[in-house]
Enzyme design. Structure first.
Site, mmCIF file in Angstrom:
data_model
loop_
_atom_site.group_PDB
_atom_site.id
_atom_site.type_symbol
_atom_site.label_atom_id
_atom_site.label_comp_id
_atom_site.label_asym_id
_atom_site.label_seq_id
_atom_site.Cartn_x
_atom_site.Cartn_y
_atom_site.Cartn_z
ATOM 1 N N HIS A 155 0.849 -1.187 0.000
ATOM 2 C CA HIS A 155 0.000 0.000 0.000
ATOM 3 C C HIS A 155 0.892 1.247 0.000
ATOM 4 O O HIS A 155 2.104 1.172 0.229
ATOM 5 C CB HIS A 155 -0.911 -0.023 1.236
ATOM 6 N N GLU A 228 -3.940 1.018 -13.481
ATOM 7 C CA GLU A 228 -4.988 2.048 -13.376
ATOM 8 C C GLU A 228 -4.270 3.331 -12.992
ATOM 9 O O GLU A 228 -3.896 3.522 -11.835
ATOM 10 C CB GLU A 228 -5.985 1.679 -12.262
ATOM 11 N N CYS A 262 -8.856 9.853 -9.374
ATOM 12 C CA CYS A 262 -8.442 9.673 -10.772
ATOM 13 C C CYS A 262 -9.575 10.038 -11.711
ATOM 14 O O CYS A 262 -9.350 10.604 -12.768
ATOM 15 C CB CYS A 262 -7.982 8.247 -11.005
HETATM 16 P P1 NAP Z 1 1.985 6.998 -6.721
HETATM 17 O O1 NAP Z 1 3.007 7.875 -6.159
HETATM 18 O O2 NAP Z 1 2.217 6.394 -8.033
HETATM 19 O O3 NAP Z 1 1.735 5.852 -5.620
HETATM 20 C C1 NAP Z 1 0.867 4.769 -5.852
HETATM 21 C C2 NAP Z 1 1.499 3.509 -5.313
HETATM 22 O O4 NAP Z 1 2.619 3.166 -6.117
HETATM 23 C C3 NAP Z 1 2.030 3.639 -3.901
HETATM 24 O O5 NAP Z 1 1.860 2.420 -3.230
HETATM 25 C C4 NAP Z 1 3.500 3.944 -4.108
HETATM 26 O O6 NAP Z 1 4.306 3.611 -2.998
HETATM 27 C C5 NAP Z 1 3.797 3.078 -5.304
HETATM 28 N N1 NAP Z 1 4.925 3.508 -6.113
HETATM 29 C C6 NAP Z 1 5.390 4.772 -6.291
HETATM 30 N N2 NAP Z 1 6.447 4.767 -7.136
HETATM 31 C C7 NAP Z 1 6.638 3.486 -7.502
HETATM 32 C C8 NAP Z 1 7.577 2.830 -8.346
HETATM 33 N N3 NAP Z 1 8.508 3.503 -9.012
HETATM 34 N N4 NAP Z 1 7.488 1.492 -8.483
HETATM 35 C C9 NAP Z 1 6.542 0.795 -7.845
HETATM 36 N N5 NAP Z 1 5.638 1.342 -7.005
HETATM 37 C C10 NAP Z 1 5.679 2.685 -6.855
HETATM 38 O O7 NAP Z 1 0.577 7.676 -6.865
HETATM 39 P P2 NAP Z 1 -0.139 8.669 -5.869
HETATM 40 O O8 NAP Z 1 0.432 10.009 -6.101
HETATM 41 O O9 NAP Z 1 -0.139 8.106 -4.518
HETATM 42 O O10 NAP Z 1 -1.624 8.577 -6.447
HETATM 43 C C11 NAP Z 1 -2.136 9.496 -7.315
HETATM 44 C C12 NAP Z 1 -2.196 8.968 -8.728
HETATM 45 O O11 NAP Z 1 -2.948 7.760 -8.778
HETATM 46 C C13 NAP Z 1 -2.939 9.931 -9.611
HETATM 47 O O12 NAP Z 1 -2.312 10.054 -10.842
HETATM 48 C C14 NAP Z 1 -4.314 9.270 -9.772
HETATM 49 O O13 NAP Z 1 -5.020 9.680 -10.891
HETATM 50 C C15 NAP Z 1 -3.942 7.836 -9.782
HETATM 51 N N6 NAP Z 1 -5.103 6.999 -9.451
HETATM 52 C C16 NAP Z 1 -5.644 6.239 -10.440
HETATM 53 C C17 NAP Z 1 -6.775 5.475 -10.195
HETATM 54 C C18 NAP Z 1 -7.384 4.641 -11.282
HETATM 55 O O14 NAP Z 1 -8.191 3.776 -10.971
HETATM 56 N N7 NAP Z 1 -7.049 4.849 -12.539
HETATM 57 C C19 NAP Z 1 -7.336 5.466 -8.926
HETATM 58 C C20 NAP Z 1 -6.753 6.261 -7.933
HETATM 59 C C21 NAP Z 1 -5.625 7.008 -8.230
HETATM 60 P P3 NAP Z 1 4.860 4.748 -1.988
HETATM 61 O O15 NAP Z 1 3.652 5.359 -1.359
HETATM 62 O O16 NAP Z 1 5.682 3.968 -1.051
HETATM 63 O O17 NAP Z 1 5.617 5.723 -2.823
#
Ligand code: NAP
Length: 455
Positions: A155, A228, A262
């Site tokens: 998570h 996603e 999102c």
């Molecule tokens: P994020 O930084 O990408 O984090 C999401 C998850 O990915 C976290 O568990 C994070 O862990 C992990 N993560 C980050 N960098 C990673 C890497 N290089 N390799 C593997 N895992 C990695 O995203 P966020 O800023 O929390 O969330 C916002 C984004 O999510 C927005 O762009 C939003 O639109 C998108 N979103 C999409 C949907 C959909 O269904 N399409 C739904 C909700 C959100 P850490 O927390 O430990 O960094």
């Protein structure tokens, strides 16, 4: 990023967690592997029973789970309660429908008997975001476990207590040890996990860089992924639309989850004929929103989840104004109070072809564009690297048919807000990702679609 609970409404660090070390991770992967060997033999009726029990726990203790979400990521408490209820609903949906979704499908061929059988793959890694800390996980867990897979959750680092609470719900529901485990680890560990034979596939909800990085690691190992990712959903209002309803919905659709969804409406594309009126009504609605403590029942807009998100959003708004945009309301962080508060903001007149107009604004900021007609509306809506959802408003049947056919997105909602529903597939095209969650399509993502041919 440290694994910690930091209250976004106050900035206070409430609890920190040591990430798992390699020995601990290895033990959990072993446990998942062993659990799968037994779990895959369980019947649909056993799995349904456990999943219904998970739904009972969610419903009975929704107030407590909701408070935990609000504490860790700041969504208004009333929205958090609704989120827990939705998690119970998705558990009940798959508990009831998975047996029919995964039943053998007979196909007539030159064999005496040929059919398709759906079989589980093993341990699936779910990398999840903080914005819907329970919903994002349960919409993975319910179909994955009903299909006979076991789950491992990485998570987001700012919602560790939610992650642990979900593990505990699944255990208390009766699922065997190891069927679903939370891994408290940083993002840097994910690529190594993808290289481990005990993990068979992965799903990630989050940003584009995270998705690209997971998909690259999975690609090296020839493992399936579902992504996603982000979105910059258009909200199109044509001249024939029911304007009052459209504006009320526009406000909800932009402010949902403090603007951090999102599928939030992000680009408002309005027909010139009604644009003045729409702009005025939207401004009134934004002005009336109550910003404040997300634990209070009358709060409409709480804080952004982290200081980093606040900074990024502030930067984007500054870039938008430098690129020609005009701020009608809001436009600066609320620095007179602790926490990561940003006010409801409307920006007009951004030239649609500037790079900033194509970015995802992850917070309570609406970009308003005016267009002469439906052709221009569709063109602008599609002029985006993303393709997640779209909401469009019209009472004209021909316009409706064109919007349904021509909008490039994973979902089009006519005269309604884009939302997820267990009964409908959810996912995007273009840079919003690939694969689908929910409905029958979602449960078919992580199964071996086995062809059986018998003579
Ligand atoms: P994020 O930084 O990408 O984090 C999401 C998850 O990915 C976290 O568990 C994070 O862990 C992990 N993560 C980050 N960098 C990673 C890497 N290089 N390799 C593997 N895992 C990695 O995203 P966020 O800023 O929390 O969330 C916002 C984004 O999510 C927005 O762009 C939003 O639109 C998108 N979103 C999409 C949907 C959909 O269904 N399409 C739904 C909700 C959100 P850490 O927390 O430990 O960094």
């Amino acid at each position: 990023m440290a694994i910690a609970t930091i209250n976004p409404a106050t900035g206070e660090t409430l609890k920190t967690f040591e990430p798992l070390n390699d020995v601990e991770i290895n033990a959990k992967l072993d446990l998942a592997d062993r659990a799968f060997a037994d779990y895959r033999q369980t019947s649909f009726s056993q799995r349904s029973h456990w999943l219904q029990k998970a739904a009972d726990i969610l419903e009975q203790e929704k107030a407590e789970f909701a408070k935990l979400m609000t504490l860790e990521m700041g969504k208004p408490l009333k929205a958090a309660i609704a989120e827990v209820e939705k998690c119970a609903a998705v558990c009940r949906y798959y508990a009831e429908h998975a047996p029919e979704f995964l039943a053998d499908v007979a196909v007539k061929t030159d064999a005496n008997h040929s059919f398709v059988r759906y079989q589980p793959l093993g341990a699936i890694l779910a990398v999840m975001p903080w914005n819907f800390p329970f919903w994002q996980v349960f919409r993975f867990v319910a179909p994955a476990l009903m299909a006979g897979n076991v789950g491992l959750l990485k998570h987001a680092s700012n919602v560790p207590q939610c992650a642990l609470a979900i593990e505990e719900i699944i255990r208390r529901a009766g699922f065997a040890e190891g069927v679903f485990q939370t891994l408290l680890i940083g993002a840097a560990k994910v690529a190594d996990l993808m290289a481990d034979d005990r993990i068979k596939a992965a799903t990630l909800t989050g940003s584009e860089p995270a998705g690209a990085s997971l998909a690259a690691a999975a690609g090296k190992q020839i493992k399936k992924t579902v992504l996603e990712l982000g979105g910059s959903d258009p909200f199109i209002v044509l001249a024939s639309a029911d304007l009052e309803t459209a504006v009320v919905t526009a406000t909800t659709a932009r402010m949902l989850n403090n603007g951090q969804s999102c599928i939030a409406a992000k680009r408002f594309i309005v027909a010139e004929a009604i644009a003045d009126k729409f702009e005025k009504l939207l401004l009134d609605k934004f002005e009336a929103l109550k910003v404040g403590d997300p634990m209070q029942p009358d709060t409409d807009l709480g804080p952004l989840a982290t200081p980093g998100i606040l900074q990024d959003l502030d930067q984007q708004v500054q870039t938008a104004t430098k690129s020609g945009g005009k701020v009608l309301i809001g436009g600066h962080p609320l620095l007179d109070r602790p926490g990561n508060f940003y006010p409801p903001t409307i920006i007009i007149d951004i030239p649609p072809d500037t790079p900033i107009a194509k970015e995802e604004f992850f917070g309570p900021v609406a970009l308003l564009f005016r267009v002469p007609d439906i052709d221009a509306a569709i063109k602008l809506a599609n002029d985006s690297p993303f393709g997640l959802g779209a909401s469009a408003w019209t009472t004209n049947d021909q316009e409706r048919d064109r919007l349904v056919e021509e909008i490039q997105a994973g979902a089009v909602f006519i005269n309604g807000m884009v939302k997820s529903d267990p009964r409908l597939p959810f996912g995007g095209i273009k840079r919003s990702g690939y694969g689908r969650e929910l409905s029958i399509q979602g449960i078919h993502e992580f199964v071996n679609v086995k062809t059986v041919w018998i003579k």
